[in-house]
Design an enzyme around this catalytic site. Sequence first.
Site, mmCIF file in Angstrom:
data_model
loop_
_atom_site.group_PDB
_atom_site.id
_atom_site.type_symbol
_atom_site.label_atom_id
_atom_site.label_comp_id
_atom_site.label_asym_id
_atom_site.label_seq_id
_atom_site.Cartn_x
_atom_site.Cartn_y
_atom_site.Cartn_z
ATOM 1 N N GLU A 1 0.805 -1.215 0.000
ATOM 2 C CA GLU A 1 0.000 0.000 0.000
ATOM 3 C C GLU A 1 0.837 1.262 0.000
ATOM 4 O O GLU A 1 1.933 1.296 0.560
ATOM 5 C CB GLU A 1 -0.866 0.033 1.269
ATOM 6 C CG GLU A 1 -1.961 -1.000 1.286
ATOM 7 C CD GLU A 1 -2.730 -0.981 2.598
ATOM 8 O OE1 GLU A 1 -3.913 -1.295 2.572
ATOM 9 O OE2 GLU A 1 -2.148 -0.651 3.642
ATOM 10 N N CYS B 1 3.085 8.834 0.202
ATOM 11 C CA CYS B 1 3.718 8.126 1.300
ATOM 12 C C CYS B 1 4.063 6.726 0.787
ATOM 13 O O CYS B 1 3.169 5.955 0.456
ATOM 14 C CB CYS B 1 2.711 8.084 2.446
ATOM 15 S SG CYS B 1 3.223 7.070 3.803
ATOM 16 N N CYS C 1 7.410 -5.136 8.697
ATOM 17 C CA CYS C 1 8.505 -4.403 9.340
ATOM 18 C C CYS C 1 9.033 -5.226 10.507
ATOM 19 O O CYS C 1 8.258 -5.756 11.300
ATOM 20 C CB CYS C 1 8.008 -3.050 9.830
ATOM 21 S SG CYS C 1 9.324 -2.058 10.558
ATOM 22 N N CYS D 1 7.184 -1.980 16.437
ATOM 23 C CA CYS D 1 6.667 -1.029 17.433
ATOM 24 C C CYS D 1 5.253 -1.486 17.808
ATOM 25 O O CYS D 1 4.462 -1.840 16.925
ATOM 26 C CB CYS D 1 6.627 0.377 16.849
ATOM 27 S SG CYS D 1 8.226 0.906 16.206
ATOM 28 N N CYS E 1 1.962 -0.116 16.056
ATOM 29 C CA CYS E 1 1.987 0.053 14.602
ATOM 30 C C CYS E 1 1.501 -1.198 13.867
ATOM 31 O O CYS E 1 1.989 -2.300 14.107
ATOM 32 C CB CYS E 1 3.398 0.402 14.153
ATOM 33 S SG CYS E 1 3.565 0.499 12.366
ATOM 34 N N GLY F 1 7.211 -0.365 6.684
ATOM 35 C CA GLY F 1 8.633 -0.706 6.659
ATOM 36 C C GLY F 1 9.536 0.349 7.258
ATOM 37 O O GLY F 1 9.160 1.496 7.439
ATOM 38 N N GLU F 2 10.741 -0.083 7.580
ATOM 39 C CA GLU F 2 11.765 0.804 8.121
ATOM 40 C C GLU F 2 12.776 1.064 6.986
ATOM 41 O O GLU F 2 13.556 0.173 6.630
ATOM 42 C CB GLU F 2 12.431 0.123 9.340
ATOM 43 C CG GLU F 2 13.726 0.739 9.815
ATOM 44 C CD GLU F 2 13.653 2.240 10.089
ATOM 45 O OE1 GLU F 2 12.774 2.687 10.833
ATOM 46 O OE2 GLU F 2 14.502 2.966 9.530
ATOM 47 N N SER G 1 11.722 8.762 7.136
ATOM 48 C CA SER G 1 11.395 8.611 8.547
ATOM 49 C C SER G 1 11.978 7.307 9.076
ATOM 50 O O SER G 1 11.873 6.264 8.446
ATOM 51 C CB SER G 1 9.868 8.604 8.699
ATOM 52 O OG SER G 1 9.505 8.365 10.034
ATOM 53 N N SER H 1 11.389 8.918 14.569
ATOM 54 C CA SER H 1 10.222 8.560 15.366
ATOM 55 C C SER H 1 10.646 8.402 16.822
ATOM 56 O O SER H 1 11.299 7.432 17.178
ATOM 57 C CB SER H 1 9.612 7.260 14.832
ATOM 58 O OG SER H 1 9.069 7.498 13.561
ATOM 59 N N LEU H 2 10.267 9.366 17.644
ATOM 60 C CA LEU H 2 10.758 9.398 19.020
ATOM 61 C C LEU H 2 9.818 8.630 19.969
ATOM 62 O O LEU H 2 10.227 7.673 20.612
ATOM 63 C CB LEU H 2 10.911 10.861 19.450
ATOM 64 C CG LEU H 2 11.599 11.123 20.773
ATOM 65 C CD1 LEU H 2 13.033 10.624 20.776
ATOM 66 C CD2 LEU H 2 11.556 12.609 21.118
ATOM 67 N N HIS H 3 8.624 9.096 20.094
ATOM 68 C CA HIS H 3 7.534 8.457 20.854
ATOM 69 C C HIS H 3 7.707 8.405 22.370
ATOM 70 O O HIS H 3 6.749 8.114 23.086
ATOM 71 C CB HIS H 3 7.226 7.037 20.354
ATOM 72 C CG HIS H 3 7.061 6.946 18.879
ATOM 73 N ND1 HIS H 3 6.358 7.879 18.157
ATOM 74 C CD2 HIS H 3 7.530 6.059 17.973
ATOM 75 C CE1 HIS H 3 6.391 7.556 16.875
ATOM 76 N NE2 HIS H 3 7.100 6.456 16.732
ATOM 77 N N ASN I 1 -3.648 6.357 16.240
ATOM 78 C CA ASN I 1 -4.746 5.856 15.429
ATOM 79 C C ASN I 1 -5.004 4.415 15.850
ATOM 80 O O ASN I 1 -4.087 3.602 15.757
ATOM 81 C CB ASN I 1 -4.276 5.847 13.974
ATOM 82 C CG ASN I 1 -5.207 6.599 13.071
ATOM 83 O OD1 ASN I 1 -6.403 6.678 13.315
ATOM 84 N ND2 ASN I 1 -4.640 7.141 12.030
ATOM 85 N N CYS J 1 -1.015 7.882 6.632
ATOM 86 C CA CYS J 1 0.349 7.409 6.481
ATOM 87 C C CYS J 1 0.837 6.877 7.833
ATOM 88 O O CYS J 1 0.562 7.437 8.868
ATOM 89 C CB CYS J 1 1.173 8.602 6.061
ATOM 90 S SG CYS J 1 2.717 8.163 5.393
HETATM 91 N N1 SAH Z 1 9.432 2.907 10.043
HETATM 92 C C1 SAH Z 1 9.518 4.303 9.961
HETATM 93 C C2 SAH Z 1 8.566 4.897 8.941
HETATM 94 C C3 SAH Z 1 7.175 4.339 8.855
HETATM 95 S S1 SAH Z 1 6.106 4.609 10.229
HETATM 96 C C4 SAH Z 1 9.343 4.946 11.312
HETATM 97 O O1 SAH Z 1 8.914 4.284 12.249
HETATM 98 O O2 SAH Z 1 9.635 6.130 11.432
HETATM 99 C C5 SAH Z 1 5.623 6.307 10.031
HETATM 100 C C6 SAH Z 1 5.099 6.958 11.300
HETATM 101 O O3 SAH Z 1 3.778 6.486 11.618
HETATM 102 C C7 SAH Z 1 5.956 6.674 12.517
HETATM 103 O O4 SAH Z 1 6.306 7.857 13.172
HETATM 104 C C8 SAH Z 1 5.031 5.810 13.351
HETATM 105 O O5 SAH Z 1 5.306 5.945 14.687
HETATM 106 C C9 SAH Z 1 3.651 6.311 13.004
HETATM 107 N N2 SAH Z 1 2.610 5.349 13.383
HETATM 108 C C10 SAH Z 1 2.646 4.013 13.250
HETATM 109 N N3 SAH Z 1 1.517 3.452 13.760
HETATM 110 C C11 SAH Z 1 0.762 4.462 14.216
HETATM 111 C C12 SAH Z 1 -0.527 4.527 14.850
HETATM 112 N N4 SAH Z 1 -1.225 3.439 15.102
HETATM 113 N N5 SAH Z 1 -1.004 5.738 15.173
HETATM 114 C C13 SAH Z 1 -0.300 6.864 14.900
HETATM 115 N N6 SAH Z 1 0.909 6.865 14.322
HETATM 116 C C14 SAH Z 1 1.443 5.684 13.971
HETATM 117 FE FE1 SF4 Z 2 8.199 -0.372 11.629
HETATM 118 FE FE2 SF4 Z 2 7.953 2.284 11.711
HETATM 119 FE FE3 SF4 Z 2 5.861 0.685 12.261
HETATM 120 FE FE4 SF4 Z 2 7.891 0.845 13.977
HETATM 121 S S1 SF4 Z 2 6.498 2.504 13.384
HETATM 122 S S2 SF4 Z 2 6.871 -1.061 13.289
HETATM 123 S S3 SF4 Z 2 9.620 1.055 12.587
HETATM 124 S S4 SF4 Z 2 6.900 0.859 10.310
#
Ligand code: SAH
Ligand code: SF4
Length: 345
Positions: free
Chosen positions: A94, A107, A114, A118, A121, A161-162, A193, A217-219, A293, A336
Amino acid sequence: MKEPTFLYGLDLEELTRLAAEHQWPAYRARQIAQWLYRKHIASWDEAKNIPAELPKALGPQWVLRALEFEEASDSAQHESVKFLFKTRDGMLLESVLIAQRDRRTVCVSTQLGCKIGCIFCASGKGKFGRNLTAGEIVEQVAWIEKKNGQPVTNIVFMGVGEPLDNFEATMKALKILQAPWGFGLSSRRITVSTSGITPKIVEFVRRSEGRVRLSVSLHSSDDKRRTELVPVNKKYPLADLERTLRQIHMTLKRDITFEYTLIDGVNDSDEEARGVVRLARPLQAKVNVIPYNPIREMKFRTPSPQTVERFAGVLEKSGVRVTVRRTAGQDINAACGQLRLDRGK
Ligand code: SAH
Ligand code: SF4
């Protein structure tokens, strides 16, 4: 039959070599690149100034595209469109087109699944498929531009994906997207990212000469909590990430963005926010807050608008630039970073 070789994904040097091997004039390589990366042909019939013998001379093992277009679904607000593609090995992938005023951002996904995993995700759930090729990455943009009929202005590597875990394919896709013989997009309009694989960040910045935008992506600003949310933090802890980003900031003076998925009651405290300030301020980093989300595997909750405001407020009051990302296309689960491999049935 032998595995086919795809034209999408070849750079100008490779196309030049291909032309030389077939004793074609050298300008043919640039012509082919134009048909691929500007006109986005799906069949040779569309390539007007290419002699009909050319595809024949290439033989059946040379195939134009690796991705098949499956379907596009519009969000109710028409602000985002999710595109579904099928790979040659029958996997679904996608990408999203997000249209805001005069900006059309694609995007892209870089992997089928991946490995980082996380916990909030969708992309990290389920079995990891494989890395995408550079061709499969740029084809997402080519297909979307072709179907949409309007030029894509920005690219974010924020799909499934990363990107830095599929390093060489990502670097090659970036080259094709930026090259004047390729898509010709400015590096300032491309963002990669990452979850924070620090040695790869260093390598990425070196190879892209610091020009492609970097988003981390800090979180969480707390090491223990970040490891729970983003398991790769165990291997590359916050101190390591901080050191790496400071080094990059000092040598390149480039803007860095932090993505922060805000989850109700998990990483939304004032203490967390102050920790983010501590990390972001010396880097002059912008923080992009993304309200969580919901995904079906997890019981996390989306924070209330008041919580989002309070969290963003702490950052703002401390002089950190903040944006809150609206979850575009939530109705079709297309925002995205919200992509997954199955169709969610
Ligand atoms: N793997 C890379 C890029 C793809 S994820 C990374 O982690 O940066 C892109 C962004 O979407 C990341 O910042 C991720 O934390 C965020 N994301 C993933 N799942 C999410 C969710 N359920 N709600 C909100 N943001 C989310
Ligand atoms: Fe992979 Fe990025 Fe999702 Fe983490 S947030 S599982 S690194 S796609």
